[in-house]
Design a protein around this motif. Structure first.
Motif, PDB file in Angstrom:
ATOM      1  N   PRO A   1      43.283  41.702  22.756  1.00  0.00           N
ATOM      2  CA  PRO A   1      43.780  41.851  20.756  1.00  0.00           C
ATOM      3  C   PRO A   1      45.247  41.195  20.933  1.00  0.00           C
ATOM      4  O   PRO A   1      45.476  39.786  20.084  1.00  0.00           O
ATOM      5  N   ALA A   2      46.023  41.449  22.303  1.00  0.00           N
ATOM      6  CA  ALA A   2      47.382  40.396  22.753  1.00  0.00           C
ATOM      7  C   ALA A   2      47.306  38.900  22.584  1.00  0.00           C
ATOM      8  O   ALA A   2      48.060  38.124  22.324  1.00  0.00           O
ATOM      9  N   TYR A   3      45.714  37.821  22.660  1.00  0.00           N
ATOM     10  CA  TYR A   3      45.500  37.362  22.853  1.00  0.00           C
ATOM     11  C   TYR A   3      44.886  36.399  21.858  1.00  0.00           C
ATOM     12  O   TYR A   3      44.195  34.932  21.491  1.00  0.00           O
ATOM     13  N   ALA A   4      44.631  37.181  20.642  1.00  0.00           N
ATOM     14  CA  ALA A   4      43.864  36.393  19.590  1.00  0.00           C
ATOM     15  C   ALA A   4      43.785  35.381  19.054  1.00  0.00           C
ATOM     16  O   ALA A   4      43.044  34.630  18.676  1.00  0.00           O
ATOM     17  N   HIS A   5      45.397  35.012  19.124  1.00  0.00           N
ATOM     18  CA  HIS A   5      46.217  33.777  18.474  1.00  0.00           C
ATOM     19  C   HIS A   5      45.241  32.830  19.376  1.00  0.00           C
ATOM     20  O   HIS A   5      45.725  31.518  18.769  1.00  0.00           O
ATOM     21  N   LEU A   6      45.261  32.963  20.249  1.00  0.00           N
ATOM     22  CA  LEU A   6      44.354  31.317  21.194  1.00  0.00           C
ATOM     23  C   LEU A   6      43.502  31.705  20.390  1.00  0.00           C
ATOM     24  O   LEU A   6      43.270  30.000  21.269  1.00  0.00           O
ATOM     25  N   GLY A   7      42.398  31.707  20.079  1.00  0.00           N
ATOM     26  CA  GLY A   7      41.421  31.293  19.493  1.00  0.00           C
ATOM     27  C   GLY A   7      40.244  31.443  20.324  1.00  0.00           C
ATOM     28  O   GLY A   7      39.571  29.849  20.197  1.00  0.00           O
ATOM     29  N   VAL A   8      40.185  32.042  21.431  1.00  0.00           N
ATOM     30  CA  VAL A   8      39.266  31.473  22.940  1.00  0.00           C
ATOM     31  C   VAL A   8      37.970  31.260  22.511  1.00  0.00           C
ATOM     32  O   VAL A   8      37.671  31.882  21.049  1.00  0.00           O
ATOM     33  N   GLN A   9      37.218  30.083  23.351  1.00  0.00           N
ATOM     34  CA  GLN A   9      36.036  29.903  22.485  1.00  0.00           C
ATOM     35  C   GLN A   9      35.284  30.186  23.582  1.00  0.00           C
ATOM     36  O   GLN A   9      35.775  30.494  25.082  1.00  0.00           O
ATOM     37  N   GLY A  10      34.244  30.694  23.601  1.00  0.00           N
ATOM     38  CA  GLY A  10      32.678  30.600  24.802  1.00  0.00           C
ATOM     39  C   GLY A  10      32.891  31.765  24.957  1.00  0.00           C
ATOM     40  O   GLY A  10      33.259  32.976  24.172  1.00  0.00           O
ATOM     41  N   ASP A  11      31.503  32.136  26.173  1.00  0.00           N
ATOM     42  CA  ASP A  11      31.076  33.232  26.910  1.00  0.00           C
ATOM     43  C   ASP A  11      31.483  33.721  28.107  1.00  0.00           C
ATOM     44  O   ASP A  11      31.290  33.086  28.573  1.00  0.00           O
ATOM     45  N   PHE A  12      31.533  34.706  28.489  1.00  0.00           N
ATOM     46  CA  PHE A  12      31.626  35.535  29.389  1.00  0.00           C
ATOM     47  C   PHE A  12      30.849  36.357  29.950  1.00  0.00           C
ATOM     48  O   PHE A  12      31.769  37.855  30.076  1.00  0.00           O
ATOM     49  N   PRO A  13      29.894  35.929  29.915  1.00  0.00           N
ATOM     50  CA  PRO A  13      29.138  37.059  29.814  1.00  0.00           C
ATOM     51  C   PRO A  13      28.893  38.360  31.653  1.00  0.00           C
ATOM     52  O   PRO A  13      29.130  39.619  31.667  1.00  0.00           O
ATOM     53  N   ASN A  14      29.514  37.342  32.753  1.00  0.00           N
ATOM     54  CA  ASN A  14      30.338  37.656  34.057  1.00  0.00           C
ATOM     55  C   ASN A  14      31.108  39.178  34.215  1.00  0.00           C
ATOM     56  O   ASN A  14      30.705  40.319  34.009  1.00  0.00           O
ATOM     57  N   THR A  15      31.941  38.692  33.091  1.00  0.00           N
ATOM     58  CA  THR A  15      33.076  39.408  33.160  1.00  0.00           C
ATOM     59  C   THR A  15      32.577  40.469  32.097  1.00  0.00           C
ATOM     60  O   THR A  15      33.035  41.540  32.570  1.00  0.00           O
ATOM     61  N   GLU A  16      32.176  40.232  30.954  1.00  0.00           N
ATOM     62  CA  GLU A  16      31.605  41.414  30.157  1.00  0.00           C
ATOM     63  C   GLU A  16      30.778  42.663  31.423  1.00  0.00           C
ATOM     64  O   GLU A  16      30.950  43.614  30.855  1.00  0.00           O
ATOM     65  N   TYR A  17      29.720  42.099  31.908  1.00  0.00           N
ATOM     66  CA  TYR A  17      28.909  42.954  32.569  1.00  0.00           C
ATOM     67  C   TYR A  17      29.959  43.840  33.544  1.00  0.00           C
ATOM     68  O   TYR A  17      29.752  44.964  33.672  1.00  0.00           O
ATOM     69  N   LEU A  18      30.661  43.280  34.937  1.00  0.00           N
ATOM     70  CA  LEU A  18      31.730  43.607  35.353  1.00  0.00           C
ATOM     71  C   LEU A  18      32.517  44.778  34.565  1.00  0.00           C
ATOM     72  O   LEU A  18      32.379  45.565  34.880  1.00  0.00           O
ATOM     73  N   GLU A  19      33.276  44.495  33.488  1.00  0.00           N
ATOM     74  CA  GLU A  19      33.816  45.164  32.282  1.00  0.00           C
ATOM     75  C   GLU A  19      32.665  46.119  32.239  1.00  0.00           C
ATOM     76  O   GLU A  19      33.527  47.423  32.225  1.00  0.00           O
ATOM     77  N   LYS A  20      31.894  46.141  31.734  1.00  0.00           N
ATOM     78  CA  LYS A  20      30.807  47.564  31.429  1.00  0.00           C
ATOM     79  C   LYS A  20      30.455  48.721  32.762  1.00  0.00           C
ATOM     80  O   LYS A  20      30.300  49.738  32.023  1.00  0.00           O
TER      81      LYS A  20
END
Ligand SMILES: Cc1ncc(COP(=O)(O)O)c(C=O)c1O
Length: 372
Positions: free
Chosen positions: A321-340
């Motif tokens: 949320p702290a970086y919402a203003h950066l408007g990050v584009q793209g998908d990060f499926p592996n990062t999300e898999y690792l997080e989960k």
């Protein structure tokens, strides 16, 4: 055996108290004194680089490194989405833009094959992070960096003593940053260091660390900071450094024991060590997936009930949320898999064999108990 096994504790079993006492007795308790210089010299030597600039923590080390190499507002820095926010905040605080790259699922490090397509005319640097102590495949990174004339910054906060092709973390890029927080492989309580072979950058970082005092002393050419380490902290650091081989060795031995005990548990993926790598297993991470009968949070809950503290993997930078203003584009499926699915087990250097046996046995019992 202890009823509660914490996820990580510092191992302060050398000359820490003796050296801190000496620093206090000498009256040198701020940021001048013999321990600072000795710690900087010996730690940079240990990494195989010429210059070390100590500072108040790892995040400040990254801030100093970015400023020393000349990263400015509007520049882009390519970095992994899967990391601790301390890697990224200094980039954002400078007004530069972090450009995130997803991880690969084997080592959990930034996927080097995805770097090149993120390069734009604004890209100035690639910041790699040796996640949980496994080095990044540096040849791949350096090839891209040299081709596009980019600076390589190593965030080695988690990788003291790690090696890539027998070269130590800290010597693998153009400039590197370490943290000495209490859970790190060596600690000063709070602390950090920038290491580099570039004298100009080291001198610049040194001045930025200390208000950019000049000649005459109270004439300042740039806006500096107070990011200094104290002599007392450096005294702890020096005592830790004297035992770094032992501490790294213990982390590796613990990982080998965990590996041998957990290798056959279905659905549990263990940390790896690539043939070109020396992994220092700062944290001993696991990834939990089917056919393991519990989800990662459920397994963590069960372990907690049995006195075993664990911690989840990072939440991706692209989702902060702290970086919402950066408007990050793209998908990060592996990062999300690792997080989960990822979490780490108790990883202190001084864990006993008995504790590791207990933790592994508990995981196996949870597996068997839930399956039947
Ligand atoms: C990868 C990474 N970078 C940076 C930092 C920041 O270090 P510090 O907590 O000393 O500011 C950490 C700390 O945990 C880290 O793990």
């Amino acid at each position: 055996m202890k009823k509660f096994i914490p996820v990580c504790e510092p191992t302060l079993r050398g000359k820490e108290l003796e050296y801190v006492t000496d620093a206090i007795n000498s009256g040198w308790i701020s940021s001048a004194g013999k321990y600072i210089q000795e710690f900087e010299e010996k730690f940079s030597q240990y990494c195989g680089v010429k210059y070390g600039v100590s500072c108040s923590n790892g995040t400040k080390a990254i801030h100093l490194a970015l400023m020393a190499v000349g990263i400015k507002a509007g520049d882009e820095v390519i970095m992994p989405s899967f990391t601790m926010i301390g890697s990224c905040n200094p980039i954002v605080q400078i007004g530069a833009k972090p450009v995130f790259v997803d991880s690969e699922l084997k080592t959990w490090n930034m996927d080097t094959e995805q770097i090149e397509k993120k390069i734009t005319t604004k890209t100035k640097a690639i910041m790699i992070v040796h996640i949980y102590g496994h080095p990044v495949d540096m040849d791949a990174v350096l090839k891209i960096a040299r081709k596009h004339n980019l600076i390589v910054i190593e965030d080695a906060a988690e990788a003291h003593g790690a090696e890539y092709k027998e070269k130590k973390a800290g010597s693998l890029g153009d400039i590197a940053c370490f943290s000495f927080y209490a859970n790190k492989i060596i600690t000063t309580g709070e602390g950090g260091m920038v290491v580099t072979n570039n004298e100009k950058w080291a001198e610049h970082a040194k001045k930025l660390r200390n208000h950019f005092f000049g000649e005459p002393r109270f004439l300042h050419q740039e806006v500096g900071y107070n990011y200094r380490l104290t002599n007392m902290q450096a005294a702890i650091g020096l005592a830790q450094l004297e035992r770094i081989d032992e501490l790294v060795g213990a982390r590796r031995k613990n990982a080998q024991l965990y590996n041998s005990l957990l290798k056959d548990v279905p659905g549990i993926k263990l940390p790896v060590e690539e043939p070109w790598a020396k992994n220092v297993y700062w944290m001993y991470g696991l990834v939990v997936d089917k056919p393991f009968p519990l989800t990662m949070p459920q397994l963590r809950d069960e372990l907690q009930k049995r006195g075993i503290e664990t911690r989840t993997f990072f939440i991706g930078m692209h989702k902060q949320p702290a970086y919402a203003h950066l408007g990050v584009q793209g998908d990060f499926p592996n990062t999300e898999y690792l997080e989960k699915n990822g979490f780490y087990l108790p990883s202190s250097s001084h864990l006993t064999e008995e504790e590791i046996q207990y933790i592994a046995k508990t995981i196996k019992e949870i597996y068997t108990g839930q399956r039947t």
